[in-house]
Design a protein around this motif. Structure first.
Motif, PDB file in Angstrom:
ATOM      1  N   PRO A 175       0.965  -1.417   0.065  1.00 38.66           N
ATOM      2  CA  PRO A 175       0.080   0.080   0.060  1.00 38.66           C
ATOM      3  C   PRO A 175       1.108   1.419   0.135  1.00 38.66           C
ATOM      4  O   PRO A 175       0.308   2.344  -0.533  1.00 38.66           O
ATOM      5  CB  PRO A 175      -0.779   0.028   1.174  1.00 38.66           C
ATOM      6  CG  PRO A 175      -0.559  -1.526   1.541  1.00 38.66           C
ATOM      7  CD  PRO A 175       0.344  -2.118   1.173  1.00 38.66           C
ATOM      8  N   LEU A 176       2.107   1.257   0.715  1.00 34.50           N
ATOM      9  CA  LEU A 176       2.865   2.314   0.701  1.00 34.50           C
ATOM     10  C   LEU A 176       3.376   2.559  -0.624  1.00 34.50           C
ATOM     11  O   LEU A 176       3.458   3.711  -1.017  1.00 34.50           O
ATOM     12  CB  LEU A 176       4.020   1.999   1.500  1.00 34.50           C
ATOM     13  CG  LEU A 176       4.885   3.299   1.899  1.00 34.50           C
ATOM     14  CD1 LEU A 176       4.410   4.702   2.533  1.00 34.50           C
ATOM     15  CD2 LEU A 176       6.250   2.880   2.811  1.00 34.50           C
ATOM     16  N   ALA A 177       3.872   1.641  -1.346  1.00 35.09           N
ATOM     17  CA  ALA A 177       4.167   1.679  -2.898  1.00 35.09           C
ATOM     18  C   ALA A 177       3.129   2.312  -3.568  1.00 35.09           C
ATOM     19  O   ALA A 177       3.513   3.378  -4.654  1.00 35.09           O
ATOM     20  CB  ALA A 177       4.761   0.470  -3.228  1.00 35.09           C
ATOM     21  N   VAL A 178       2.093   1.804  -3.620  1.00 38.18           N
ATOM     22  CA  VAL A 178       0.959   2.388  -4.499  1.00 38.18           C
ATOM     23  C   VAL A 178       0.518   3.961  -4.130  1.00 38.18           C
ATOM     24  O   VAL A 178       0.356   4.705  -5.085  1.00 38.18           O
ATOM     25  CB  VAL A 178      -0.352   1.379  -4.291  1.00 38.18           C
ATOM     26  CG1 VAL A 178      -1.442   2.279  -4.913  1.00 38.18           C
ATOM     27  CG2 VAL A 178      -0.283   0.055  -5.034  1.00 38.18           C
ATOM     28  N   LEU A 179       0.862   4.166  -2.780  1.00 37.75           N
ATOM     29  CA  LEU A 179       0.408   5.745  -2.389  1.00 37.75           C
ATOM     30  C   LEU A 179       1.472   6.513  -2.789  1.00 37.75           C
ATOM     31  O   LEU A 179       1.209   7.626  -3.363  1.00 37.75           O
ATOM     32  CB  LEU A 179       0.436   5.589  -0.722  1.00 37.75           C
ATOM     33  CG  LEU A 179      -0.237   6.718  -0.146  1.00 37.75           C
ATOM     34  CD1 LEU A 179      -1.584   6.975  -0.618  1.00 37.75           C
ATOM     35  CD2 LEU A 179      -0.208   6.624   1.361  1.00 37.75           C
TER      36      LEU A 179
ATOM     37  N   GLY B 161       1.218   0.201 -10.527  1.00 36.41           N
ATOM     38  CA  GLY B 161       1.990  -0.095 -11.548  1.00 36.41           C
ATOM     39  C   GLY B 161       3.126   1.129 -11.802  1.00 36.41           C
ATOM     40  O   GLY B 161       3.666   1.279 -12.703  1.00 36.41           O
ATOM     41  N   GLY B 162       3.343   1.620 -10.793  1.00 34.28           N
ATOM     42  CA  GLY B 162       4.589   2.659 -10.678  1.00 34.28           C
ATOM     43  C   GLY B 162       5.840   2.074 -10.546  1.00 34.28           C
ATOM     44  O   GLY B 162       5.980   1.020 -10.299  1.00 34.28           O
ATOM     45  N   GLU B 163       6.818   3.025 -10.412  1.00 27.97           N
ATOM     46  CA  GLU B 163       8.296   2.374 -10.263  1.00 27.97           C
ATOM     47  C   GLU B 163       8.504   1.748  -9.027  1.00 27.97           C
ATOM     48  O   GLU B 163       9.206   0.665  -8.930  1.00 27.97           O
ATOM     49  CB  GLU B 163       9.133   3.762 -10.360  1.00 27.97           C
ATOM     50  CG  GLU B 163       9.247   4.243 -11.906  1.00 27.97           C
ATOM     51  CD  GLU B 163      10.286   5.439 -11.939  1.00 27.97           C
ATOM     52  OE1 GLU B 163      10.894   5.400 -12.798  1.00 27.97           O
ATOM     53  OE2 GLU B 163      10.253   6.113 -10.961  1.00 27.97           O
ATOM     54  N   LEU B 164       8.129   2.302  -7.832  1.00 28.24           N
ATOM     55  CA  LEU B 164       8.068   1.799  -6.568  1.00 28.24           C
ATOM     56  C   LEU B 164       7.503   0.344  -6.411  1.00 28.24           C
ATOM     57  O   LEU B 164       7.930  -0.457  -6.003  1.00 28.24           O
ATOM     58  CB  LEU B 164       7.785   2.711  -5.410  1.00 28.24           C
ATOM     59  CG  LEU B 164       8.440   3.821  -5.235  1.00 28.24           C
ATOM     60  CD1 LEU B 164       7.985   4.674  -4.248  1.00 28.24           C
ATOM     61  CD2 LEU B 164       9.909   3.656  -5.187  1.00 28.24           C
ATOM     62  N   SER B 165       6.202   0.361  -6.940  1.00 29.13           N
ATOM     63  CA  SER B 165       5.668  -1.004  -6.951  1.00 29.13           C
ATOM     64  C   SER B 165       6.459  -1.950  -7.847  1.00 29.13           C
ATOM     65  O   SER B 165       6.239  -2.843  -7.370  1.00 29.13           O
ATOM     66  CB  SER B 165       4.177  -0.781  -7.474  1.00 29.13           C
ATOM     67  OG  SER B 165       3.447   0.036  -6.657  1.00 29.13           O
ATOM     68  N   ALA B 166       6.823  -1.799  -9.076  1.00 24.97           N
ATOM     69  CA  ALA B 166       7.492  -2.491  -9.622  1.00 24.97           C
ATOM     70  C   ALA B 166       8.708  -2.936  -9.174  1.00 24.97           C
ATOM     71  O   ALA B 166       9.032  -4.231  -9.239  1.00 24.97           O
ATOM     72  CB  ALA B 166       7.972  -1.755 -11.176  1.00 24.97           C
ATOM     73  N   ALA B 167       9.568  -2.174  -8.481  1.00 23.80           N
ATOM     74  CA  ALA B 167      10.631  -2.612  -7.743  1.00 23.80           C
ATOM     75  C   ALA B 167      10.351  -3.655  -6.582  1.00 23.80           C
ATOM     76  O   ALA B 167      10.996  -4.342  -6.319  1.00 23.80           O
ATOM     77  CB  ALA B 167      11.490  -1.318  -7.092  1.00 23.80           C
TER      78      ALA B 167
END
Length: 544
Positions: free
Chosen positions: A415-419, A425-431
């Motif tokens: 949830p933090l990555a998505v936020l 689907g952003g860079e943090l979520s992909a990492a």
């Protein structure tokens, strides 16, 4: 906290920076015996190109920037500039050195004629006398992370639990929140620190020439290579550069709060240690160590993570922390990525930023003596046996499988990555997704890839790391340094040599007096060594 769009925007403006160590070697992989090339600038004063323990151990330092790709671009330019000036020498691809014939051949770093330069070299001689020179040329990547001051201004009430802490001013309250938040981050990075060698460890094998302890719990990979079948990062394990000073000295840094941390390290640099007295301090006119105390200086205390503050001229790092608080947090447990010419890649940087932010936001009680033992044991287990099926770690609610714990943590980070990404689907979520795959598939970890490739090609560690070293060199030398970057590095080199000359010209006492004045400083009494620079200049990283 992050439900506030203004706070969320500030998080995306956090700064990251890298310090990448890399060993200069000869074409056959031996430690280079040549001096640090003067054309690169003064290792004493250059802001981006310096040396660590040895003349051969180059340290490349990026600025702190909000864009991780810009940090990597700068690091790449530093590599190109260095390669332009080291002839047929190479920058070794991995953390663990190779083809070593004892510590005597490893040259100590030299920094010029000044007292400050002599202090740096004596400190390194002391490290070599205390722990052996071979251990000191292990290379790593330090990942530095900070959040903008406006973040702490906006969130101070959250870190104090919504209760006024009774500070004399708003600025003092912000400083208190920043120190509280960063120390909580440091504790959680220690609790979860075993994840870093599992996910990014790239040193499961070493040259036999490196291992000094015949009783090391390692197996023979071939006639010249030792390894551990499920190891991730021998650099972070028992054979690496660990807190040997804890053995028999009673030293353990206290991370309860910033005051406790600085006091524990201050005790160590003020307290004589019988273990180091036999080495002598000044023997036959030569300084063998700065003192015979538990630590010569604070930086001698090895830890996987450190709270940091920039220092003024010859200021103790602990006093800088006490006076101005924590400026950033340094994660030190990252191996050099053998598979990347720069030793670290963008996906890794995105994940480490997310991981450090998660550790900041997670509740962080103080660490009990029992939990401290678990933390240390978990780190070594993950380093030596991290990919072992069914490996169990210890936490407060009992034993848990490493992979189960890792999957829990990574899932909690989603949830933090998505936020922060502003959507799925952003860079943090992909990492994050890439690390989740490694947690379920150990063969995808860098350490497993190292061993698999060595087996497939029939290479020992020296041949494997040497081949990648050549590949990275060829790839980097195919690129051209942009004229603007070349001009910048040439100017910085010239300026660094001028600053070294300033320091040498400003010496007004002998070395014995210089050291006495340096160690006489206290929180109430600044160091009584005259700065060679104008007061208007910004503080720089500590010279030691």
């Amino acid at each position: 906290m992050l439900s506030d769009p203004a706070v969320r925007a500030l998080v995306t403006k956090g700064l990251v920076g890298l310090e990448k160590e890399t060993l200069r070697v000869t074409p056959d992989g031996r430690v280079a015996l040549t001096p640090h090339p003067p054309v690169l600038g003064s290792a004493l004063t250059h802001p981006h190109i310096t040396t660590d323990f040895s003349e051969a151990l180059v340290e490349l330092v990026t600025p702190a920037l909000s864009d991780p790709q810009a940090v990597l671009d700068f690091l790449g330019d530093l590599h190109l500039f260095v390669y332009q000036h080291i002839g047929d020498e190479r920058l070794w691809a991995g953390s663990m050195p190779c083809v070593i014939h004892g510590g005597a051949e490893i040259p100590l770093a030299q920094y010029g004629r000044s007292n400050a330069a002599q202090m740096k070299t004596v400190y390194r001689r002391g490290l070599g006398n205390r722990y052996g020179r071979v251990m000191q040329i292990i290379a790593g990547v330090h990942f530095n992370f900070s959040l903008p001051e406006a973040f702490w201004e906006q969130t101070q009430a959250d870190f104090f639990g919504g209760v006024s802490a009774g500070f004399a001013s708003d600025s003092a309250a912000v400083l208190g929140a920043r120190n509280l938040g960063y120390m909580g981050m440091v504790r959680n990075l220690q609790r979860l620190g075993w994840m870093v060698p599992y996910l990014f460890g790239a040193s499961p094998a070493v040259c036999k020439s490196f291992v000094q302890d015949a009783n090391a719990d390692l197996e023979a990979f071939d006639t010249n290579t030792l390894y551990s079948p499920f190891a991730t990062s021998l650099r972070m394990g028992d054979i690496g550069y660990q807190n040997r000073q804890e053995e028999g000295t009673g030293l353990k840094a206290n991370y309860d709060n910033l005051d406790a941390y600085t006091r524990s390290l201050t005790w160590a640099i003020r307290t004589p240690c019988p273990h180091y007295e036999p080495l002598g301090v000044k023997v036959n006119g030569r300084w063998e160590q700065l003192n015979d105390h538990v630590l010569q200086i604070e930086n001698e205390y090895y830890s996987t993570v450190r709270p940091k503050q920039l220092t003024d001229w010859m200021e103790f790092p602990t006093l800088a922390l006490r006076r101005r608080g924590i400026r950033y947090v340094e994660l030190r447990s990252v191996d050099v990525n053998l598979f990347d010419p720069l030793g670290i890649e963008l996906e890794q940087m995105h994940f480490l930023s997310l991981f450090m932010l998660y550790c900041l936001l997670l509740p962080s009680p103080t660490i009990s003596p029992r939990e401290r033992r678990w933390i240390d044991a978990n780190e070594v287990l993950a380093a030596h046996r991290g990919r072992e099926p069914g490996l169990m770690l210890q936490r407060a609610d009992g034993q848990i499988a490493l992979r189960d714990w890792g999957q829990q943590v990574l899932s909690a980070m989603e949830p933090l990555a998505v936020l922060i990404d502003g959507g799925i689907g952003g860079e943090l979520s992909a990492a994050l997704k890439a690390q989740q795959f490694k947690m379920t598939e150990p063969d995808a970890t860098p350490s497993a890839r190292v061993l698999a490739e060595m087996r497939t090609r029939g290479e020992g560690f020296a041949e494997f790391a040497g081949r990648l070293t050549e590949q990275h060199r060829d790839r980097l030398k195919q690129r051209e340094l942009a004229p603007a970057s070349l001009a910048l590095f040439q100017r910085l080199a010239d300026e660094s040599r001028q600053r070294q000359a300033q320091i040498e010209a400003a010496d007004d006492c002998d070395f014995d007096t210089f050291l006495a004045r340096y160690f006489a400083q206290t929180e109430a009494q600044p160091v009584t060594l005259r700065s060679p620079f104008a007061a208007a200049l910004a503080p720089s990283e500590e010279l030691t």
